[in-house]
Structures are given as C-alpha cells and as structure tokens.
Write an enzyme that holds these catalytic residues in place. Structure first.
Site, PDB file in Angstrom:
ATOM      1  N   ARG A   1       0.822  -1.206   0.000  1.00 19.63           N
ATOM      2  CA  ARG A   1       0.000   0.000   0.000  1.00 19.63           C
ATOM      3  C   ARG A   1       0.859   1.259   0.000  1.00 19.63           C
ATOM      4  O   ARG A   1       0.380   2.348  -0.317  1.00 19.63           O
ATOM      5  CB  ARG A   1      -0.940  -0.001   1.213  1.00 19.63           C
ATOM      6  CG  ARG A   1      -2.129   0.948   1.038  1.00 19.63           C
ATOM      7  CD  ARG A   1      -3.171   0.792   2.131  1.00 19.63           C
ATOM      8  NE  ARG A   1      -2.747   1.380   3.377  1.00 19.63           N
ATOM      9  CZ  ARG A   1      -2.565   0.714   4.516  1.00 19.63           C
ATOM     10  NH1 ARG A   1      -2.764  -0.594   4.558  1.00 19.63           N
ATOM     11  NH2 ARG A   1      -2.186   1.332   5.609  1.00 19.63           N
TER      12      ARG A   1
ATOM     13  N   TYR B   1     -16.780  15.602 -15.784  1.00 20.02           N
ATOM     14  CA  TYR B   1     -17.315  14.238 -15.689  1.00 20.02           C
ATOM     15  C   TYR B   1     -18.346  14.200 -14.566  1.00 20.02           C
ATOM     16  O   TYR B   1     -18.165  14.807 -13.506  1.00 20.02           O
ATOM     17  CB  TYR B   1     -16.170  13.267 -15.433  1.00 20.02           C
ATOM     18  CG  TYR B   1     -16.596  11.877 -15.024  1.00 20.02           C
ATOM     19  CD1 TYR B   1     -17.491  11.144 -15.796  1.00 20.02           C
ATOM     20  CD2 TYR B   1     -16.098  11.298 -13.868  1.00 20.02           C
ATOM     21  CE1 TYR B   1     -17.882   9.870 -15.420  1.00 20.02           C
ATOM     22  CE2 TYR B   1     -16.472  10.025 -13.485  1.00 20.02           C
ATOM     23  CZ  TYR B   1     -17.379   9.321 -14.260  1.00 20.02           C
ATOM     24  OH  TYR B   1     -17.766   8.059 -13.881  1.00 20.02           O
TER      25      TYR B   1
ATOM     26  N   ASP C   1      -8.234  18.028 -15.861  1.00 21.82           N
ATOM     27  CA  ASP C   1      -8.561  16.647 -16.230  1.00 21.82           C
ATOM     28  C   ASP C   1      -8.222  16.498 -17.709  1.00 21.82           C
ATOM     29  O   ASP C   1      -8.887  17.076 -18.576  1.00 21.82           O
ATOM     30  CB  ASP C   1     -10.041  16.375 -15.971  1.00 21.82           C
ATOM     31  CG  ASP C   1     -10.412  14.910 -16.160  1.00 21.82           C
ATOM     32  OD1 ASP C   1      -9.762  14.237 -16.987  1.00 21.82           O
ATOM     33  OD2 ASP C   1     -11.354  14.442 -15.496  1.00 21.82           O
TER      34      ASP C   1
ATOM     35  N   LYS D   1      -9.373   4.883 -19.222  1.00 17.74           N
ATOM     36  CA  LYS D   1      -9.779   5.262 -20.580  1.00 17.74           C
ATOM     37  C   LYS D   1      -8.630   5.068 -21.573  1.00 17.74           C
ATOM     38  O   LYS D   1      -8.215   3.941 -21.826  1.00 17.74           O
ATOM     39  CB  LYS D   1     -10.299   6.693 -20.572  1.00 17.74           C
ATOM     40  CG  LYS D   1     -11.302   6.990 -19.449  1.00 17.74           C
ATOM     41  CD  LYS D   1     -12.489   6.058 -19.417  1.00 17.74           C
ATOM     42  CE  LYS D   1     -13.621   6.523 -18.523  1.00 17.74           C
ATOM     43  NZ  LYS D   1     -13.346   6.578 -17.082  1.00 17.74           N
TER      44      LYS D   1
END
Length: 421
Positions: free
Chosen positions: A75, A129, A194, A219
């Site tokens: 992590r 978005y 973005d 994407k």
C-alpha cells in the site's frame, strides 16, 4: 527485481513522445535480463532489520518520498506500479505521478491534500465528468465548490480556495478551455486539469501553467477496456503528499493494473492518432446529416465526438450493432452512450442542462474500426431513431471548426466552456 537501477544516459535526454511511450519506465529491463516488465504481486516484503524498517517508515510518514530499497508494504509502494507512474510523468512532462485505484480515487486524494491544509474551497468550471461534479457538489469530503465560467475564476477565488479544476476537452460536450489563461487567473492556487480526453498526445497541461494533471487511466491510457485506474501527474512536492494520502486511505493501484497501464502507454500515440482521424471524418459526415441537430468536435482534435439528434436518442443507442452501447471511453472499439441517462445522470437536471448536456446529446468514443463500417452502423441506428423529426441542413445553426479546416456551414463547434447551448 524491485531494486532501483540507474537509467542509461539516453533515458535522460529529450525524446519524441512516441519513443517515450515505448521506453519510459522500461529502461532497466535489458540489464535485468528481461524484455517485458516484471509484475511484482507481493503485498509485503521481508526484512530482518526492523530498526531500518522503522526508520524508513518514519521517513515516509514525514516526507512522502519513496523509500530507498525494496518496498515495505504494497500500500506504500509497488515497483510495477512505479514503472507506470514514471512513464506517465515523462509523457506529461512532470517530475512525478501517483497512481490510484480509479480516477475518482485520484481526485479524492487531491481534495484531501488541500482540505488537510484547511483549504476546502474549490473553484470549478462545468461541465466535468458527472461523478467529479457530484463529488464536488455533494461535499462528501467537506469541500465547498463555486461553479463559474473561465472568465469568473479570479473573482471566485477566496482565502480558503485550495484548488481550481477544469476539464478540457470537457465531458461530454467537448468544450475547450484556454489552459494558459485559466492558469494565469488562478495565481498561486493550484490548477488541476482533467486531461483524460486529450491525453498527453494532444496536450500537456503543465506546459500551459497547470500544476496537476488528472487522468482516468481506465480510458485512453489503458486503451482496451480491461483495467481500472487513475493517476495524477504533478511536481514531486505534491506527489509526496498524494503518496501519504494513498497510504493512509488505501486507494492504491493494483500491480496487475499498473502492468496493463504501462503496456497501454506503449501504443497510446498510435491509438489516439488513428482514432482521432476516424473521429474527425465521422464528425464531418454527421454535420451534413439531416437527422443531426448539432455536432461537437474539439479544435484540438481527439477521438471523441458528441452530437444532438432530432429523433429519439434512446432508439439510436438501441439500434447500434457494431458500435458498443456502453459507458466509458478510450477503448480500441467504438462506444456510444447517452450522458443524461448514464455518465451525467447523477448531476442535477438543471445543472446538467445549463452545462450544455441536453437530453438529445449522444457521446461517442471512436475506436480503431474502419470508418466505413462505423458509418454504416451509425447511420442505420440514426435511421431507427429519427422518425419524422429530421431537418434539412439549412434549418440547423452554428459552426464547427475541425482541426486544420475552415468553419463549415451546418456544423457546430464544441462550445467554449462558459457558453451554454
């Protein structure tokens, strides 16, 4: 294979984007005696020197810098994921990048970094978005948002403003923002762009003054619809804070996803350029089709096309056969969806419409299929949804400027953010 290896001199010299896409994050592979990047699936790493481990954990907790030597715990860091981060930072032209389990996890981490400093106010430009819009509007992280157009950013900034956020081209209207002008208006406030739709193939926001570049890596960076991830490209100072948040909150990117995203970057320029050429062709064809009211295609280019239909958009979605009717974008196959029903459903209706997301708007992510096959499928679906509501080209208004062309009659550009259609 997790020990850091010194990069060859050639890796530090300026290289073309296509070369960086293939080689960044992989320069040490030949020295390791492998051709493909190794996948490190370890969740923990053995160490017999607990005093040294304690010192390394203290150092990370204090600075957020990657620990020297092997990771302590997955992590905190992972060498496979780190390769992807290195490569994406090189493509975006930033010092660092920090990857997360999704794009929304990445945005959440940015907001937590700023709100942790008492800077809970965000200035943002619609459209974004849908889930980004919802995260800001709902105040789930204790943040407060002021929505404005680009011209109003400077006036919207307050003493507690921690971030300015824009998306360009925007989802789903493909509206474009002048990043340099917005960055100037931000002053000392970090600007987050973005860049999911454009990718570093079409624009590198840091070259225009942005400090933070966000990607839904799901994407175009992944490119095949089979991996979930998010990433923030930024300077090392901000990256260290993001790593601390990632370690504390657990939004880490899985190493298999890191491997797939690194592999996806190697073909990113080829995929984006090929799909963009097809998208521009389809945009031109749609703009002269009497069943289409408006077409939105950004001046920067790209593989996204949005358009408003005169007929029933739901019937168009139901009528495609080759094109996949699905949410998401950036895959090698073409996808189409109805934003008002899916990607932006969570945005209040009034806000959605004022941002240009009409009920007749469709968003298409163009893939790598042959343009004639795509056009045949699309035009048949449009016929299924048109009924008797089509109009002649002369009855439509607006102008669309496609890259490298003069404005064309009966086409419409993706509106600049701040204008509403």
């Amino acid at each position: 294979m997790s020990e850091p290896v010194a990069l060859p001199l050639s890796a530090t010299l300026p290289r073309a984007l296509a070369t960086e896409a293939v080689h960044a994050g992989r320069e040490d592979l030949a020295r390791l005696g492998v051709h493909a990047a190794p996948i490190d699936l370890s969740t923990t790493y053995p160490s017999y020197d607990t005093r040294d481990e304690a010192a390394r954990i203290d150092e990370f907790a204090t600075t957020g810098a990657r620990p020297e030597g092997p990771p302590v715990y997955a992590r905190l860091d992972n060498p496979t994921t780190a390769r992807f981060e290195t490569a994406l930072a090189r493509l975006e032209g930033t010092e660092s990048a920090v990857a997360f389990a999704s794009g929304m996890a990445a945005l959440t981490a940015v907001l937590l970094v700023r709100s942790g400093l008492g800077l809970r106010h965000v200035v943002a430009v619609r459209p974004l978005y849908g889930c980004s819009d919802h995260l800001l509007t709902a105040g789930l992280l204790g943040t407060e948002v002021t929505w404005t157009d680009p011209a109003g950013i400077a006036d919207a900034i307050r003493p507690d403003t921690g971030l300015v956020m824009v998306e360009t081209p925007a989802n789903p209207t493909l509206a474009e923002v002048d990043i340099a002008a917005v960055a100037h208006a931000c002053g000392s406030i970090p600007l987050l762009v973005d860049n999911t739709f454009a990718t570093p193939v079409l624009q590198r926001p840091v070259e225009h003054g942005a400090r933070l570049v966000l990607h839904s890596a799901t994407k175009y960076l992944g490119g095949h619809g089979d991996v979930l991830g998010g990433v923030v490209a930024c300077d090392e100072e901000f990256a260290r804070k993001l790593r601390q948040v990632r370690f504390a909150t657990g939004g880490v990117l899985h190493p298999m996803a890191g491997y797939l995203l690194l592999r996806g970057l190697s073909t990113l320029p080829v995929r984006v350029r090929a799909a963009s050429a097809t998208a521009a062709d389809l945009a031109r064809r749609l703009a002269t089709d009497p069943r289409i009211a408006r077409v939105y295609y950004p001046g920067i280019g790209g593989a996204m096309v949005s358009f408003e239909v005169y007929g029933d958009p739901h019937e168009v979605i139901a009528g495609v056969r080759l094109i996949t009717p699905a949410v998401s974008l950036g895959s090698v196959d073409t996808l189409i969806q109805h934003p008002a029903s899916i990607s932006h459903r969570i945005v209040p209706e009034g806000d959605r419409r004022s941002a240009g997301v009409s009920d007749r708007l469709l968003r298409m992510s163009v893939g790598l299929e042959d343009v004639e096959d795509l056009w045949r499928d699309l035009t048949e679906a449009l016929s299924a949804g048109s009924g008797r509501e089509s109009r002649s080209p002369e009855s439509r208004t607006g102008v669309l400027t496609t890259p490298g062309t003069a404005p064309r009659t009966a086409l419409r550009t993706a509106p600049p953010t701040g204008s509403r259609t």
